[in-house]
Motif scaffolding. Structure first.
Motif, PDB file in Angstrom:
ATOM      1  N   PRO A 334      43.916  60.120 -31.591  1.00 51.89           N
ATOM      2  CA  PRO A 334      44.659  59.118 -30.814  1.00 51.89           C
ATOM      3  C   PRO A 334      46.077  59.567 -30.458  1.00 51.89           C
ATOM      4  CG  PRO A 334      43.486  58.080 -32.625  1.00 51.89           C
ATOM      5  CD  PRO A 334      43.363  59.553 -32.838  1.00 51.89           C
ATOM      6  N   MET A 335      46.730  60.313 -31.356  1.00 51.95           N
ATOM      7  CA  MET A 335      48.075  60.794 -31.060  1.00 51.95           C
ATOM      8  C   MET A 335      48.047  61.824 -29.937  1.00 51.95           C
ATOM      9  SD  MET A 335      50.923  62.549 -33.582  1.00 51.95           S
ATOM     10  CE  MET A 335      51.269  60.987 -34.407  1.00 51.95           C
ATOM     11  N   LYS A 336      47.056  62.725 -29.980  1.00 47.36           N
ATOM     12  CA  LYS A 336      46.930  63.720 -28.910  1.00 47.36           C
ATOM     13  C   LYS A 336      46.696  63.029 -27.566  1.00 47.36           C
ATOM     14  CE  LYS A 336      43.830  66.438 -30.949  1.00 47.36           C
ATOM     15  NZ  LYS A 336      42.955  67.625 -31.180  1.00 47.36           N
ATOM     16  N   LYS A 337      45.884  62.008 -27.577  1.00 47.36           N
ATOM     17  CA  LYS A 337      45.609  61.296 -26.328  1.00 47.36           C
ATOM     18  C   LYS A 337      46.870  60.613 -25.818  1.00 47.36           C
ATOM     19  CE  LYS A 337      42.490  57.852 -24.294  1.00 47.36           C
ATOM     20  NZ  LYS A 337      41.343  56.939 -24.554  1.00 47.36           N
ATOM     21  N   ARG A 338      47.609  59.969 -26.715  1.00 49.46           N
ATOM     22  CA  ARG A 338      48.827  59.260 -26.315  1.00 49.46           C
ATOM     23  C   ARG A 338      49.866  60.220 -25.751  1.00 49.46           C
ATOM     24  NH1 ARG A 338      53.402  58.421 -29.169  1.00 49.46           N
ATOM     25  NH2 ARG A 338      52.414  58.967 -31.151  1.00 49.46           N
ATOM     26  N   LEU A 339      49.964  61.416 -26.328  1.00 47.73           N
ATOM     27  CA  LEU A 339      50.963  62.398 -25.893  1.00 47.73           C
ATOM     28  C   LEU A 339      50.465  63.262 -24.741  1.00 47.73           C
ATOM     29  CD1 LEU A 339      52.263  63.588 -29.401  1.00 47.73           C
ATOM     30  CD2 LEU A 339      53.385  62.000 -27.820  1.00 47.73           C
ATOM     31  N   GLY A 340      49.191  63.139 -24.393  1.00 49.56           N
ATOM     32  CA  GLY A 340      48.649  63.956 -23.313  1.00 49.56           C
ATOM     33  C   GLY A 340      48.429  65.398 -23.715  1.00 49.56           C
ATOM     34  N   ILE A 341      48.223  65.654 -25.010  1.00 54.26           N
ATOM     35  CA  ILE A 341      48.019  67.024 -25.507  1.00 54.26           C
ATOM     36  C   ILE A 341      46.534  67.374 -25.433  1.00 54.26           C
ATOM     37  CG2 ILE A 341      48.113  68.496 -27.562  1.00 54.26           C
ATOM     38  CD1 ILE A 341      50.668  67.010 -28.354  1.00 54.26           C
ATOM     39  N   THR A 342      46.231  68.445 -24.737  1.00 51.29           N
ATOM     40  CA  THR A 342      44.847  68.891 -24.611  1.00 51.29           C
ATOM     41  C   THR A 342      44.623  70.269 -25.201  1.00 51.29           C
ATOM     42  OG1 THR A 342      45.325  69.799 -22.401  1.00 51.29           O
ATOM     43  CG2 THR A 342      44.503  67.527 -22.513  1.00 51.29           C
ATOM     44  N   VAL A 343      45.713  70.971 -25.556  1.00 56.00           N
ATOM     45  CA  VAL A 343      45.609  72.330 -26.095  1.00 56.00           C
ATOM     46  C   VAL A 343      46.362  72.405 -27.414  1.00 56.00           C
ATOM     47  CG1 VAL A 343      46.047  74.783 -25.726  1.00 56.00           C
ATOM     48  CG2 VAL A 343      45.477  73.313 -23.777  1.00 56.00           C
ATOM     49  N   GLU A 344      45.685  72.794 -28.486  1.00 54.69           N
ATOM     50  CA  GLU A 344      46.319  72.986 -29.788  1.00 54.69           C
ATOM     51  C   GLU A 344      46.706  74.454 -29.954  1.00 54.69           C
ATOM     52  OE1 GLU A 344      47.436  71.391 -32.292  1.00 54.69           O
ATOM     53  OE2 GLU A 344      46.254  69.626 -32.810  1.00 54.69           O
ATOM     54  N   GLU A 345      47.923  74.721 -30.426  1.00 50.40           N
ATOM     55  CA  GLU A 345      48.345  76.081 -30.729  1.00 50.40           C
ATOM     56  C   GLU A 345      47.812  76.492 -32.097  1.00 50.40           C
ATOM     57  OE1 GLU A 345      49.556  78.538 -29.286  1.00 50.40           O
ATOM     58  OE2 GLU A 345      51.266  78.130 -27.990  1.00 50.40           O
ATOM     59  N   ASP A 346      47.410  77.753 -32.229  1.00 44.90           N
ATOM     60  CA  ASP A 346      46.965  78.300 -33.498  1.00 44.90           C
ATOM     61  C   ASP A 346      48.194  78.679 -34.316  1.00 44.90           C
ATOM     62  OD1 ASP A 346      45.893  79.642 -35.634  1.00 44.90           O
ATOM     63  OD2 ASP A 346      44.815  81.140 -34.449  1.00 44.90           O
ATOM     64  N   ALA A 347      48.355  78.039 -35.476  1.00 45.82           N
ATOM     65  CA  ALA A 347      49.540  78.286 -36.300  1.00 45.82           C
ATOM     66  C   ALA A 347      49.633  79.724 -36.783  1.00 45.82           C
ATOM     67  CB  ALA A 347      49.561  77.335 -37.495  1.00 45.82           C
ATOM     68  N   THR A 348      48.521  80.423 -36.826  1.00 40.04           N
ATOM     69  CA  THR A 348      48.525  81.809 -37.315  1.00 40.04           C
ATOM     70  C   THR A 348      48.627  82.831 -36.180  1.00 40.04           C
ATOM     71  OG1 THR A 348      46.109  81.957 -37.276  1.00 40.04           O
ATOM     72  CG2 THR A 348      47.129  81.110 -39.285  1.00 40.04           C
ATOM     73  N   ALA A 349      48.689  82.367 -34.938  1.00 43.63           N
ATOM     74  CA  ALA A 349      48.714  83.285 -33.799  1.00 43.63           C
ATOM     75  C   ALA A 349      50.055  84.018 -33.721  1.00 43.63           C
ATOM     76  CB  ALA A 349      48.465  82.526 -32.505  1.00 43.63           C
ATOM     77  N   PHE A 350      50.021  85.209 -33.158  1.00 39.38           N
ATOM     78  CA  PHE A 350      51.224  86.026 -33.020  1.00 39.38           C
ATOM     79  C   PHE A 350      52.228  85.345 -32.087  1.00 39.38           C
ATOM     80  CE2 PHE A 350      53.504  89.468 -30.708  1.00 39.38           C
ATOM     81  CZ  PHE A 350      54.203  90.000 -31.784  1.00 39.38           C
TER      82      PHE A 350
END
Length: 407
Positions: A334-350
């Motif tokens: 629900p928070m992602k929908k409210r904020l319009g977030i469709t892409v999650e960043e990988d915390a371990t990515a360079f």
């Protein structure tokens, strides 16, 4: 080299001597997966210990905390006055670090972080209120980071800022008014490197919410001559009538409602450009100080959860070092929908934090304001989570990334 005080924990040689000569801005990292606690000075390990976090049904929350209260002798007001010696409180709802005679190396507590008795006593001596504690599902560690976005101390300017849209911050719990801090106009103010005794800043960058939008709508309406009352972030009768008056003058549908069209028209009429979609909130001494609008590009991509601490100021240059830790981001649907977030960043990515910083911009005068107040031990949290219920009176910014266990 480390000296062991007992099974499962250790202190780096010379650490206690260094700490006694003047507390550096340490930080603590707790790993739930590893059941360990590590104390860092920058990216240098100062001490380590085994711990015991919350068992199933009593999960220890993960996120960014700070020590709110310290008591050598404390008893639980939840669990039958159970002793909690050398207690260091992380939330007012009952999460703390404390000594225990039962630290088995696996989750066994009711939510707190249990420490071996001898280690808890030593750690108690090393910490102050406000010291940050990061609790993570997996082991994470701070590392140095350089980025043009990150603030550095600057000398104070004699003029007040007029266009930064700084405003009083409203606590999540406390509803009293808080005055905006002003700049000392004295041109003979102490040089940057002399600000050692000033309290560190606590900063949070996150998305803007409805309250922040309403605060700016009220301020802009007043600025344009429509009496919206004192900006408080809540739409009352005065604000409703001011919106209708503005809509009438600008030939917008007259309904008193806050729409994207209304916001765009207000910003355009006031010459403010596009409305900001992010905010930087500042606290000091566990109290709200001010807020600054920021712009986040590609808002459909999550910011992630990042904690940065500023320290090791060079007296010759007045510049310091930033150390960053990226944690896993657990955004509810629900928070992602409210904020319009469709892409999650990988915390371990360079370079994940570098990419996030590249998407955030702040006005130069607001940057100047922060640089004038920046001191050793200041911190910056970047998070999609916003202000949670644990952030309120007598706290720094508390960012909960996961309240329940993975199981």
């Amino acid at each position: 080299m480390r000296f062991a005080f007992g099974f499962g924990f250790a202190f780096v040689l010379g650490a206690s001597t260094a700490l006694a000569g003047g507390q550096p801005p340490l930080q603590i990292v707790v790993s739930k997966d590893q059941q360990t606690l590590v104390v860092y000075d920058g990216d240098t390990v100062i001490a380590t210990s085994n711990v015991s976090t919350g068992k199933k049904g009593h999960a220890t929350p993960t996120g960014v905390f700070s020590i709110l209260e310290k008591r050598r002798h404390h008893k639980s007001n939840i669990y039958s006055n159970a002793p909690m010696p050398f207690m260091q409180r992380l939330t007012w709802s009952g999460i703390a670090l404390h000594a225990s005679g039962h630290v088995p190396g696996y989750p066994a507590s009711h939510g707190c972080v249990r420490l071996p008795n001898s280690f808890a006593k030593q750690l108690f001596k090393m910490t102050d209120r406000g010291l940050h504690v990061l609790i993570s599902d997996r082991q994470v560690a701070p590392s140095p980071i350089a980025n043009a976005f990150l603030f550095q101390p600057v000398a104070a300017q004699p003029a007040l800022l007029s266009d930064a849209m700084l405003r009083p911050s409203v606590s999540q719990i406390h509803q009293g008014s808080i005055e905006v801090a002003t700049i000392d106009p004295n041109p003979l103010a102490a040089p940057v490197a002399e600000k050692k005794d000033e309290p560190p800043l606590r900063m949070l960058i996150t998305h803007r919410g409805q309250r922040e939008q309403m605060l700016d709508i009220q301020a802009l309406l007043n600025q344009l001559g429509y009496a919206a009352g004192v900006p408080d972030g809540y739409a009352g009768a005065l604000t409703f009538e001011a919106i209708k008056a503005f809509q009438t003058a600008e030939n917008i549908a007259i309904d008193g409602r806050v729409t994207d069209a209304l916001v765009d028209a207000l910003y355009a009429k006031a010459g403010k450009g596009k409305p900001p979609n992010g905010q930087l909130l500042v606290r000091r001494n566990f109290e709200p100080l001010f807020e600054i609008p920021v712009t986040i590009t590609q808002p459909e991509i999550a910011l992630g959860t990042h904690f940065l601490q500023f320290q090791d100021i060079n007296p010759a240059t007045g510049k310091g070092e930033w150390f960053a830790t990226t944690m896993d981001n657990h955004l509810p649907g629900p928070m992602k929908k409210r904020l319009g977030i469709t892409v999650e960043e990988d915390a371990t990515a360079f370079n994940v934090l570098q990419r996030t910083l590249a998407r955030i911009s702040i006005a130069d005068d607001a940057r100047q304001r922060i640089g004038e107040l920046l001191t050793e031990g200041s911190s910056l949290t970047i998070s999609d989570m916003g202000l949670g219920q644990e952030t309120g009176d007598g706290t720094d910014f508390v960012t909960i990334t996961r309240a329940k266990s993975k199981s």
